[in-house]
Design a protein around this motif. Sequence first.
Motif, PDB file in Angstrom:
ATOM      1  N   GLU A  77       0.857  -1.174   0.000  1.00  0.00           N
ATOM      2  CA  GLU A  77       0.000   0.000   0.000  1.00  0.00           C
ATOM      3  C   GLU A  77       0.899   1.231   0.000  1.00  0.00           C
ATOM      4  OE1 GLU A  77      -2.472  -0.275   3.425  1.00  0.00           O
ATOM      5  OE2 GLU A  77      -3.556  -2.056   2.719  1.00  0.00           O
ATOM      6  N   ASP A  80       4.335   1.900   2.089  1.00  0.00           N
ATOM      7  CA  ASP A  80       5.120   0.699   2.363  1.00  0.00           C
ATOM      8  C   ASP A  80       6.463   0.760   1.636  1.00  0.00           C
ATOM      9  OD1 ASP A  80       3.159  -0.437   3.934  1.00  0.00           O
ATOM     10  OD2 ASP A  80       2.287  -1.626   2.300  1.00  0.00           O
ATOM     11  N   ASN A 105       2.100   4.967  -4.942  1.00  0.00           N
ATOM     12  CA  ASN A 105       0.753   4.480  -5.261  1.00  0.00           C
ATOM     13  C   ASN A 105       0.846   3.117  -5.925  1.00  0.00           C
ATOM     14  OD1 ASN A 105       0.564   4.909  -8.378  1.00  0.00           O
ATOM     15  ND2 ASN A 105       1.322   6.872  -7.604  1.00  0.00           N
ATOM     16  N   VAL A 106      -0.286   2.400  -5.908  1.00  0.00           N
ATOM     17  CA  VAL A 106      -0.342   1.028  -6.419  1.00  0.00           C
ATOM     18  C   VAL A 106      -1.503   0.905  -7.393  1.00  0.00           C
ATOM     19  CG1 VAL A 106      -0.482  -1.419  -5.798  1.00  0.00           C
ATOM     20  CG2 VAL A 106       0.478   0.226  -4.164  1.00  0.00           C
TER      21      VAL A 106
END
Length: 223
Positions: A77, A80, A105-106
Motif C-alpha cells: 500500500e 510501504d 501508489n499502487v
Amino acid sequence: MNLFQVRKGQFVYYNNELHKVYSVKAMFKKSVHLYRLKDMQQVLSKASDIQLYKPRHLDSFIFYGKRYTIDQSKLPEAGDYILIVKPAPDFLDHYSLNEIEKVDNVEDGNVVTTRDNGVKHSEYVLLVPGKLEGSHEIAYFDINLVSSMQQADDEALAYLSDDDVEMKPAVGDIYLDIQSSTKTMIVAMTEDEVMFGHGVKVHITELKDEDKFTLIYRSEEDL
C-alpha cells in the motif's frame, strides 16, 4: 566469492553481518565496497572475505535501525517499502538489484515509488515492518555470535552515531538529484526520510548513494 561473481546490489555477509554491495572497483586491493544494512556504514573488503546471500520469502533483516520481513504473499500500500529483487526497469526508470524504495501508489499490483519509478509486480517483494511469525533471521550469518544486548541495540535508531555527520542531513541542504539532473533543497524531514523541493521523497540512506545524489551545499556549515 571470486571477484568476477560480485555485482552491485548483491546482499552479502561480511564479519557475520548482512551488507549490500554498492561498488566493485577491480583496480583496488580491497575492491568490493559495501554498506552494512543495519546502519549503512561503509566498508571496504575483498571478494574472498564475503559470502553471497539471495533474499527469500519471510527473510527478516535490519535496515537502518529498523527490522523488516519479506512477504511475497501481500500486496503493498502507499507508504510501504519494497525490495526490488528482479529489476527490469523501463527506459525512464532508474533502479537496480535490491534497491529499497517507498511506495507512492499502487495499481493492479504494479507500483510507482516516491522516486517516480514504475516497478512491476514481478520485480519486487514487500517489506513488512517487524518480524513475522515463521520468519528467518538473516541480519547475521550466525546469530549465536551476537549478544542479546547487541541485537536489541541494532534494532534501535538511537544507537546510530550522533557524530556521523554524513548521515545527518538537515533542512536547507542542497543536493544534485543525478537521475533527474536537478539541484534541489531538503524542505522537510522525518526520522528516516527527507523530502526535496522538487517533490521527491527518499529514505535518508539514499543520500549516500553516489549514483543518485551529490551533496552541493550543507546549511549547517554556515551556523
